[in-house]
Design a protein around this motif. Structure first.
Motif, short mmCIF file in Angstrom:
data_model
loop_
_atom_site.label_atom_id
_atom_site.label_comp_id
_atom_site.label_asym_id
_atom_site.label_seq_id
_atom_site.Cartn_x
_atom_site.Cartn_y
_atom_site.Cartn_z
N MET A 181 -33.67 -53.21 13.26
CA MET A 181 -35.04 -52.88 12.86
C MET A 181 -35.05 -52.10 11.55
SD MET A 181 -36.84 -52.07 16.52
CE MET A 181 -38.54 -52.11 15.94
N ASP A 182 -34.06 -51.22 11.36
CA ASP A 182 -33.94 -50.49 10.09
C ASP A 182 -33.64 -51.45 8.94
OD1 ASP A 182 -34.40 -48.09 11.38
OD2 ASP A 182 -32.28 -47.50 11.43
N VAL A 183 -32.71 -52.38 9.17
CA VAL A 183 -32.37 -53.36 8.14
C VAL A 183 -33.59 -54.19 7.76
CG1 VAL A 183 -31.06 -55.51 7.73
CG2 VAL A 183 -29.92 -53.51 8.70
N ASP A 184 -34.37 -54.57 8.76
CA ASP A 184 -35.57 -55.38 8.52
C ASP A 184 -36.75 -54.55 8.05
OD1 ASP A 184 -34.19 -57.59 9.31
OD2 ASP A 184 -35.22 -57.85 11.23
N ASP A 185 -36.60 -53.24 8.09
CA ASP A 185 -37.72 -52.34 7.79
C ASP A 185 -38.94 -52.76 8.62
OD1 ASP A 185 -38.92 -50.17 6.58
OD2 ASP A 185 -39.59 -51.29 4.84
N ALA A 205 -16.89 -58.52 10.41
CA ALA A 205 -16.73 -57.10 10.06
C ALA A 205 -15.44 -56.87 9.29
CB ALA A 205 -16.76 -56.24 11.33
N VAL A 206 -14.38 -57.56 9.66
CA VAL A 206 -13.08 -57.37 9.01
C VAL A 206 -13.03 -58.07 7.65
CG1 VAL A 206 -10.63 -58.00 9.19
CG2 VAL A 206 -11.82 -57.03 11.16
N ASP A 207 -13.67 -59.23 7.53
CA ASP A 207 -13.56 -60.05 6.33
C ASP A 207 -14.46 -59.62 5.17
OD1 ASP A 207 -11.69 -61.57 7.63
OD2 ASP A 207 -13.05 -63.23 8.08
N ARG A 208 -15.38 -58.72 5.41
CA ARG A 208 -16.30 -58.34 4.32
C ARG A 208 -15.54 -57.49 3.29
NH1 ARG A 208 -18.54 -53.01 4.40
NH2 ARG A 208 -17.85 -51.96 6.26
N PRO A 209 -15.88 -57.68 2.04
CA PRO A 209 -15.25 -56.86 1.00
C PRO A 209 -15.60 -55.37 1.21
CG PRO A 209 -16.37 -58.74 0.04
CD PRO A 209 -16.76 -58.70 1.49
N PHE A 210 -14.62 -54.52 0.97
CA PHE A 210 -14.80 -53.08 1.16
C PHE A 210 -15.98 -52.58 0.31
CE2 PHE A 210 -13.99 -48.64 0.01
CZ PHE A 210 -13.91 -48.09 1.28
N MET A 222 -23.25 -55.03 5.28
CA MET A 222 -23.21 -56.16 6.20
C MET A 222 -24.53 -56.93 6.05
SD MET A 222 -20.25 -55.81 7.40
CE MET A 222 -20.21 -57.11 8.59
N SER A 223 -24.48 -58.21 6.28
CA SER A 223 -25.67 -59.05 6.15
C SER A 223 -26.62 -58.85 7.33
CB SER A 223 -25.26 -60.53 6.10
OG SER A 223 -24.74 -60.92 7.36
N ARG A 224 -27.85 -59.29 7.12
CA ARG A 224 -28.83 -59.23 8.21
C ARG A 224 -28.34 -60.06 9.39
NH1 ARG A 224 -32.83 -61.93 10.87
NH2 ARG A 224 -34.56 -60.60 11.56
N GLU A 225 -27.74 -61.23 9.10
CA GLU A 225 -27.24 -62.09 10.19
C GLU A 225 -26.21 -61.35 11.03
OE1 GLU A 225 -25.30 -66.48 11.07
OE2 GLU A 225 -25.15 -65.66 9.04
N PHE A 226 -25.35 -60.58 10.38
CA PHE A 226 -24.37 -59.80 11.13
C PHE A 226 -25.07 -58.84 12.09
CE2 PHE A 226 -22.11 -55.80 11.68
CZ PHE A 226 -20.92 -56.23 12.25
#
Length: 154
Positions: free
Chosen positions: A128-132, A79-84, A88-92
């Protein structure tokens, strides 16, 4: 898909339709009175319901999961390392939902001291929203299924 016609007493019509709806997926029900006016004929379009899906139990889904402390670290670092401004990825979302599910499960063993169950539900719905995901199920069951698949693919 198939169609059936049922002739029944007018007082039984709703019960017949409801009962068939509990066994089959129904699309339409057309009612008509028989020529003598004493019975009701119902024409239904039906289909078989899909077999119920088997959901992995937590012990199966999380059998090879890293420790909760390790996952807390991974989720926080990611969460901290992602570019502003980036998503976020599905894996996250999967690992966060699984982590919160595991914490909530431990709340069921000991006296609850947190909002872990609500947080786990919220994170599961987010995944579930991310995966639709077009499934109707307990969101935390979905997380366990997806986490088991994720770890099997690793």
């Amino acid at each position: 898909m198939f169609e059936i016609s049922v002739t029944c007493d007018p007082d039984d019509t709703d019960r017949v339709i409801d009962t068939l709806g509990n066994v089959f997926t129904t699309w339409s029900a057309h009612r008509e009175t028989t020529p003598d006016g004493s019975r009701t004929r119902v024409h239904l379009s039906l289909d078989h319901r899909p077999a119920p899906q088997q959901w992995p139990v937590p012990e199966q889904a999380y059998a090879t999961a890293p420790s909760i402390i390790s996952e807390i670290g991974w989720v926080a670092r990611t969460a901290v390392d992602r570019p502003f401004g980036t998503e976020m990825s599905r894996e996250f979302w999967l690992r966060k939902a699984a982590l919160l599910d595991r914490i909530a499960l431990s709340d069921n063993v000991a006296p609850p001291v947190s909002d872990a169950t609500e947080d786990a539900d919220r994170a599961a719905r987010r995944l579930m929203d991310v995966d639709d995901a077009a499934v109707i199920c307990d969101p935390r069951h979905y997380v366990r299924q997806q986490y088991a698949r994720h770890t099997a693919d690793q």
